[in-house]
Design a protein around this motif. Structure first.
Motif, PDB file in Angstrom:
ATOM      1  N   ASP A 187       0.981  -1.158  -0.141  1.00 32.43           N
ATOM      2  CA  ASP A 187      -0.028   0.011   0.044  1.00 32.43           C
ATOM      3  C   ASP A 187       1.014   1.236  -0.037  1.00 32.43           C
ATOM      4  O   ASP A 187       0.690   2.237  -1.077  1.00 32.43           O
ATOM      5  N   VAL A 188       1.782   1.147   0.840  1.00 33.52           N
ATOM      6  CA  VAL A 188       2.828   2.379   0.985  1.00 33.52           C
ATOM      7  C   VAL A 188       3.568   2.562  -0.440  1.00 33.52           C
ATOM      8  O   VAL A 188       3.606   3.779  -0.972  1.00 33.52           O
ATOM      9  N   MET A 189       4.035   1.647  -0.911  1.00 33.66           N
ATOM     10  CA  MET A 189       4.813   1.468  -2.299  1.00 33.66           C
ATOM     11  C   MET A 189       3.891   1.946  -3.344  1.00 33.66           C
ATOM     12  O   MET A 189       4.539   2.925  -4.016  1.00 33.66           O
ATOM     13  N   LEU A 190       2.728   1.677  -3.106  1.00 34.38           N
ATOM     14  CA  LEU A 190       1.750   2.068  -4.268  1.00 34.38           C
ATOM     15  C   LEU A 190       1.464   3.629  -4.409  1.00 34.38           C
ATOM     16  O   LEU A 190       1.114   4.300  -5.402  1.00 34.38           O
ATOM     17  N   ARG A 191       1.860   4.433  -3.103  1.00 32.00           N
ATOM     18  CA  ARG A 191       1.603   5.783  -2.927  1.00 32.00           C
ATOM     19  C   ARG A 191       2.893   6.443  -3.352  1.00 32.00           C
ATOM     20  O   ARG A 191       3.041   7.686  -3.334  1.00 32.00           O
ATOM     21  N   GLY A 192       3.907   5.726  -3.622  1.00 36.89           N
ATOM     22  CA  GLY A 192       5.354   6.272  -4.132  1.00 36.89           C
ATOM     23  C   GLY A 192       6.341   6.533  -3.082  1.00 36.89           C
ATOM     24  O   GLY A 192       7.419   6.399  -3.508  1.00 36.89           O
ATOM     25  N   PRO A 193       6.243   6.500  -1.815  1.00 40.86           N
ATOM     26  CA  PRO A 193       7.281   6.582  -1.091  1.00 40.86           C
ATOM     27  C   PRO A 193       8.216   5.087  -0.993  1.00 40.86           C
ATOM     28  O   PRO A 193       7.670   4.224  -1.286  1.00 40.86           O
ATOM     29  N   SER A 194       9.518   5.196  -0.793  1.00 40.78           N
ATOM     30  CA  SER A 194      10.257   4.074  -0.922  1.00 40.78           C
ATOM     31  C   SER A 194      10.058   3.235   0.518  1.00 40.78           C
ATOM     32  O   SER A 194       9.383   3.975   1.476  1.00 40.78           O
TER      33      SER A 194
END
Length: 125
Positions: free
Chosen positions: A24-31
């Motif tokens: 979920d976090v990766m899909l939002r862009g942050p590493s």
């Protein structure tokens, strides 16, 4: 990758939930970095995680705001201590942002909205 049963792995529920969160976090862009919580960080790594300069971090260490150890001539900070510090730093910032927010739409009176923002700013200050 094949879709055979040989490739499937049964995951404990806790691991599955963590992986869902990571995706979920990766899909939002942050590493995303997955690291053992017992890991010791350099001052630069800790400063990067906190979003502050290395010198600011060293001042915080010397003022006792974060525990650290010495490894030779170098300081080391525990990952969990850095993450706890980050949470303590962010909580008041998010609370201040919430306090400064006001609902505005096309029908809002601009003078009233500005007055609301001034009151919120004074409350936070």
């Amino acid at each position: 990758m094949s879709d055979t049963d040989d490739d499937r792995v049964e995951l404990p529920e806790e691991i599955y939930e963590v992986l869902l969160h990571v995706v979920d976090v990766m899909l939002r862009g942050p590493s995303v970095t997955v690291s053992p919580t017992s890991r010791a960080l350099t001052t630069q790594q800790a400063a990067d995680l906190l979003g502050i300069s290395r010198l600011t971090l060293i001042k915080a260490l010397e003022q006792g705001q974060l525990p650290y150890t010495h490894s030779g001539t170098h300081r080391r900070i525990g990952l969990t201590d850095v993450l706890d510090c980050r949470e303590r730093r962010w909580h008041p910032q998010y609370a201040a942002i919430d306090a400064l927010s006001v609902d505005v739409d096309e029908t809002s009176d601009i003078d009233e909205t500005l007055a609301d923002l001034r009151r919120a700013h004074n409350t936070v200050a």
